[in-house]
Structures are given as structure tokens and as C-alpha cells.
Scaffold this motif. Structure first.
Motif, PDB file in Angstrom:
ATOM      1  N   PHE A  43      17.136  25.031  -0.421  1.00 29.81           N
ATOM      2  CA  PHE A  43      17.124  25.518  -1.802  1.00 29.81           C
ATOM      3  C   PHE A  43      17.869  26.841  -1.872  1.00 29.81           C
ATOM      4  O   PHE A  43      17.875  27.618  -0.912  1.00 29.81           O
ATOM      5  CB  PHE A  43      15.686  25.759  -2.272  1.00 29.81           C
ATOM      6  N   SER A  45      18.489  30.678  -3.876  1.00 28.82           N
ATOM      7  CA  SER A  45      17.544  31.763  -4.170  1.00 28.82           C
ATOM      8  C   SER A  45      16.752  31.528  -5.454  1.00 28.82           C
ATOM      9  O   SER A  45      15.700  32.124  -5.652  1.00 28.82           O
ATOM     10  CB  SER A  45      18.278  33.098  -4.245  1.00 28.82           C
ATOM     11  N   LYS A  47      15.555  28.609  -6.147  1.00 31.13           N
ATOM     12  CA  LYS A  47      14.759  27.428  -5.774  1.00 31.13           C
ATOM     13  C   LYS A  47      15.307  26.119  -6.337  1.00 31.13           C
ATOM     14  O   LYS A  47      14.563  25.171  -6.567  1.00 31.13           O
ATOM     15  CB  LYS A  47      13.293  27.626  -6.125  1.00 31.13           C
ATOM     16  N   GLU A  49      17.393  22.812  -5.561  1.00 33.14           N
ATOM     17  CA  GLU A  49      17.741  22.033  -4.376  1.00 33.14           C
ATOM     18  C   GLU A  49      19.256  21.930  -4.269  1.00 33.14           C
ATOM     19  O   GLU A  49      19.927  21.516  -5.221  1.00 33.14           O
ATOM     20  CB  GLU A  49      17.132  20.637  -4.461  1.00 33.14           C
ATOM     21  N   HIS A  86      16.150  29.070   0.994  1.00 35.65           N
ATOM     22  CA  HIS A  86      14.839  28.628   1.476  1.00 35.65           C
ATOM     23  C   HIS A  86      15.036  27.238   2.064  1.00 35.65           C
ATOM     24  O   HIS A  86      15.881  26.472   1.603  1.00 35.65           O
ATOM     25  CB  HIS A  86      13.826  28.511   0.338  1.00 35.65           C
ATOM     26  N   SER A  88      12.648  23.782   3.542  1.00 40.59           N
ATOM     27  CA  SER A  88      11.376  23.113   3.806  1.00 40.59           C
ATOM     28  C   SER A  88      11.662  21.917   4.697  1.00 40.59           C
ATOM     29  O   SER A  88      12.725  21.307   4.607  1.00 40.59           O
ATOM     30  CB  SER A  88      10.714  22.647   2.510  1.00 40.59           C
ATOM     31  N   ASN A 105       9.250  26.432   2.454  1.00 46.32           N
ATOM     32  CA  ASN A 105       9.958  27.566   1.842  1.00 46.32           C
ATOM     33  C   ASN A 105      10.244  28.711   2.812  1.00 46.32           C
ATOM     34  O   ASN A 105      10.085  29.875   2.474  1.00 46.32           O
ATOM     35  CB  ASN A 105       9.168  28.100   0.642  1.00 46.32           C
ATOM     36  N   LYS A 107      12.302  31.387   4.364  1.00 45.37           N
ATOM     37  CA  LYS A 107      13.450  32.121   3.835  1.00 45.37           C
ATOM     38  C   LYS A 107      14.461  32.389   4.934  1.00 45.37           C
ATOM     39  O   LYS A 107      14.097  32.661   6.074  1.00 45.37           O
ATOM     40  CB  LYS A 107      12.996  33.454   3.239  1.00 45.37           C
TER      41      LYS A 107
END
Length: 130
Positions: A43, A45, A47, A49, A86, A88, A105, A107
Motif C-alpha cells: 500500500f 502512504s 493506504k 493498494e 505499508h 501486509s 501494515n 511500514k
């Protein structure tokens, strides 16, 4: 589970433009599965995708046998613009829908001032340690 590069075994949060980034860690399989897949999503900054791995691809299958295993996913030649991101990562079984989030998430930052282009060129990824 941590982010690192090819030369370090310690967690890192800053990477150069085009540098290989590795997702590394251990996982435990406690039940029988026909198939397990490692999936990850990057993602920006805000958020949004910007990349998601193919959750059906056999190239992202990982060891499904019961017991402790090592996970190593190489994000090759990651060409993201300098900035904050980020990531995941999850392990899941496409047949049953079982999902285990192993990194949420996390960073990281691309810090290079020496990049080419104006955006994401592509991400060549492979799962190692099957």
C-alpha cells in the motif's frame, strides 16, 4: 516476520530504489492442508493498494506439512518511488478459505534520490523455501 534485504538478518525499514526486499520469518502449521499460499499486498502512504500478489499462483505455494517452517519471499528489483509504504502478508488456503495474517501494515520507506521513471515499473517476486 520482518522486512530485510539480501545481506541482513536484522529487520529494516529503509530501502533503496530497485533494491530487493525480503519478507522473512517463521510459521507453524498445526493442521493438514491440501495447499498453503503466501500472499502479500503493498500500500502507498495513503493506504491505497498498489500491488497484490496472485493468491492462486503455484509460485507462491509454501510448505504445507505440519511443523515449523521458514518463510522467505523475495520482492525482486522493487521499483517504487521514494516515499512511505505499508505491506501486509498472510498465509492462506485457497480451498478452505483459512487465512492467517502474519504481518499487518508493516511500514517501510524507499529513500533513494537516484531512481528512474515516474512510478511503479513492476514487481518480480518469488517465494523461496518450499
Amino acid at each position: 516476520v520482518m522486512l530485510t534485504n539480501a545481506f541482513s538478518d536484522k529487520p529494516m525499514s529503509k530501502f533503496e530504489y530497485g533494491e530487493d526486499i525480503y519478507i522473512r520469518g517463521n510459521y507453524l502449521v498445526k493442521a493438514d492442508f491440501e495447499r498453503l499460499v503466501c500472499a502479500f499486498t503493498i500500500f502507498d502512504s495513503e493506504k491505497r493498494e498498489i500491488f497484490g500478489s496472485d493468491r492462486q499462483s503455484v509460485s507462491f505455494e509454501i510448505n504445507k506439512e505440519q511443523g515449523d517452517h521458514v518463510l522467505s519471499v523475495a520482492l525482486k528489483n522493487l521499483k517504487l518511488l521514494p516515499g512511505h509504504y505499508h505491506i501486509s502478508c498472510e498465509i492462506w488456503n485457497p480451498n478452505s478459505g483459512f487465512v492467517k495474517l502474519i504481518m499487518n501494515n508493516k511500514k517501510f520507506e524507499i529513500v533513494s534520490e537516484h531512481f528512474l521513471g515516474t512510478g511503479i515499473i513492476g514487481i518480480d517476486a518469488e517465494c523461496v523455501g518450499k
